[in-house]
Scaffold this active site. Structure first.
Site, short mmCIF file in Angstrom:
data_model
loop_
_atom_site.label_atom_id
_atom_site.label_comp_id
_atom_site.label_asym_id
_atom_site.label_seq_id
_atom_site.Cartn_x
_atom_site.Cartn_y
_atom_site.Cartn_z
N HIS A 289 38.62 28.75 37.94
CA HIS A 289 39.66 29.32 38.79
C HIS A 289 38.99 30.27 39.77
O HIS A 289 37.82 30.62 39.61
CB HIS A 289 40.67 30.12 37.97
CG HIS A 289 41.51 29.29 37.05
ND1 HIS A 289 42.26 28.22 37.50
CD2 HIS A 289 41.74 29.38 35.72
CE1 HIS A 289 42.92 27.70 36.47
NE2 HIS A 289 42.63 28.37 35.39
N CYS A 332 39.80 27.64 43.62
CA CYS A 332 40.66 28.12 44.68
C CYS A 332 40.10 29.43 45.24
O CYS A 332 39.40 30.16 44.55
CB CYS A 332 42.07 28.36 44.16
SG CYS A 332 43.00 26.83 43.91
#
Length: 453
Positions: A289, A332
């Site tokens: 992430h 991301c």
């Protein structure tokens, strides 16, 4: 002596044929049909039509120089595709070895692979409906999904550049197979020829146009996945990365489910690794992430990308001084988005203004940072096929390294490919972004087994 040598050669050939006979005995009627289908375009159709057993197919492969005792990979490829992986042992192959060699030695075309995949997803009811839709143009004979697709090809209703008929049928009868067709189109686009490299103008990190052997490369690939529950979702991307970088000659190390403390241990270990002295390039991949300019460890600690890369400056890591250091990050870099069923976002939490990507790179030469998306935005991952960015990066490395394209040209092609992808609703897109302080063109040595392609 000559007589003994001749006798020995004859015994070897007999032994090899015995192995082929054993393989033949383990294959059924459906397997033979699959073998014949996958050989279309490589073996004359008339020969395939007359083949009633696997041994018949093997004879044709031997006659066409597609199979020999010294090179049985094509048969191994066929057995792998049709799911008869236990028979690979008779050809001295393992499933893992075939997977590693397929990107560079595989002979079955993307189009043939697509049709085979589709055939496996068309059941008897689906086939009946498809035949009904095309009833006027088909002979009144019993057909399997494979023979149906072969007939469409024979009637010129489909080919590698024209899938309209097939798309219409799938849309009406088996919509889930459309994703196989879309995947094929992306992979085919990645194989489009590119302009030849200007050898005279090229300045390589090796300093010479001559390429070093693959075994001279001593480099490391690090993977930092997400929480344990997310780990399986990155497995496909990890597998692809490992296979491609091993093919390129890199020594690969994978670290899974890494906490912040463990990450620091890995960084300390790698920056002091004595193997760097003999290596030519260093690659570090992170799958996790992320937020703007940073990535999460498995215990949700936020680690700045710049902090990770700073361990490998000339001062911190003398063994990599004046050598290219590449960092690829699948994460991301901004706001999380609600996505469709088959696509997920890699972001956790984020409400920060985007920062400059260049701020993440140490103020020093010979670094490259490749991000899956521009700062401030999410990156996407297909649940079954892996992340868009990693898929595209690996596909383009496999296609363009043998053409001696430099890394920036390859990443430009990756940008183009990923930017064209959209989610199922056609509303969400992604744009990767590289930043670099490389001083010369970086061209990976062409793997020795790719030179014969």
């Amino acid at each position: 002596m000559k007589s003994q040598g001749s006798s020995s050669d004859k015994n070897c050939k007999v032994s090899f044929r015995k192995k082929l006979l054993i393989i033949d005995s383990d294959l059924g009627v459906e397997d033979v049909e699959r073998l014949k289908f996958l050989c279309i375009g490589l073996v004359p159709n008339k020969k395939l039509e007359k083949s009633s057993s696997a041994s018949d197919v093997f004879e044709h492969l031997l006659a066409e120089d597609l199979l020999s005792e010294g090179d049985s990979f094509f048969l191994a490829e066929l057995l792998y595709i049709i799911g008869q992986k236990k028979l690979l042992q008779y050809l001295n192959y393992t499933e893992e070895k075939v997977e590693q060699l397929l990107p560079i030695q595989g002979k079955v075309s993307l189009f043939r692979n697509l049709l085979y995949e589709l055939s496996q997803g068309i059941d008897s009811e689906d086939l009946k409906n498809m035949i009904f839709l095309l009833n006027d143009s088909l002979p009144k004979t019993e057909m399997t999904s494979l023979s149906f697709l072969a007939l469409l090809e024979k009637q010129d209703k489909i080919d590698e550049d024209n899938l309209t008929c097939l798309e219409d049928l799938c849309k009406m009868v088996v919509p889930k197979l459309l994703r196989n067709i879309e995947k094929y189109k992306r992979e085919k686009a990645a194989q489009i020829a590119t302009p030849p490299v200007d050898k005279e103008a090229e300045s390589l990190y090796q300093g010479e146009e001559e390429l070093v052997s693959q075994t001279d490369i001593k480099t490391f690939l690090e993977a930092l996945p997400q929480e344990e529950s997310q780990q399986d979702k990155h497995a496909r991307s990890n597998e692809i990365l490992k296979g491609v970088f091993q093919w390129l000659g890199f020594t690969v190390h994978i670290y899974n489910n890494v906490t912040k403390g463990e990450m620091e241990e890995v960084l300390q270990k790698e920056k002091c690794n004595p193997a760097h002295a003999d290596g030519d390039c260093f690659v570090f991949c992170i799958l996790t992430h992320g937020e703007d300019g940073a990535v999460y460890s498995s215990d949700e600690a936020l680690i700045p990308i710049r902090e990770i890369m700073s361990h490998f400056t000339a001062l911190q890591c003398p063994g990599l001084a004046e050598k290219p250091k590449l960092f690829f990050i699948q994460a991301c870099q901004g706001e999380k988005i609600q996505l469709s069923k088959s696509i997920e976002a890699d972001a956790l939490n984020p409400e920060q203004a985007p920062t400059s990507l260049q701020d993440s790179i140490p103020v020093e030469a010979d670094f490259l940072l490749g991000l899956a998306t521009v700062p401030g935005y999410v990156s996407f991952r297909h649940v079954e096929e892996g992340s868009w960015y990693i898929q595209s990066l690996c596909n383009h490395l496999k296609v363009l390294v043998p053409r001696r394209e430099d890394i920036l040209s390859i990443l430009t092609a990756v940008n183009d490919d990923v930017s064209r992808r959209v989610d199922k609703q056609g509303t969400k897109k992604q744009m990767p972004q590289p930043a670099f302080t490389l001083r010369k063109k970086l061209v990976f040595p062409v793997p020795l087994d790719a030179l014969s392609l």
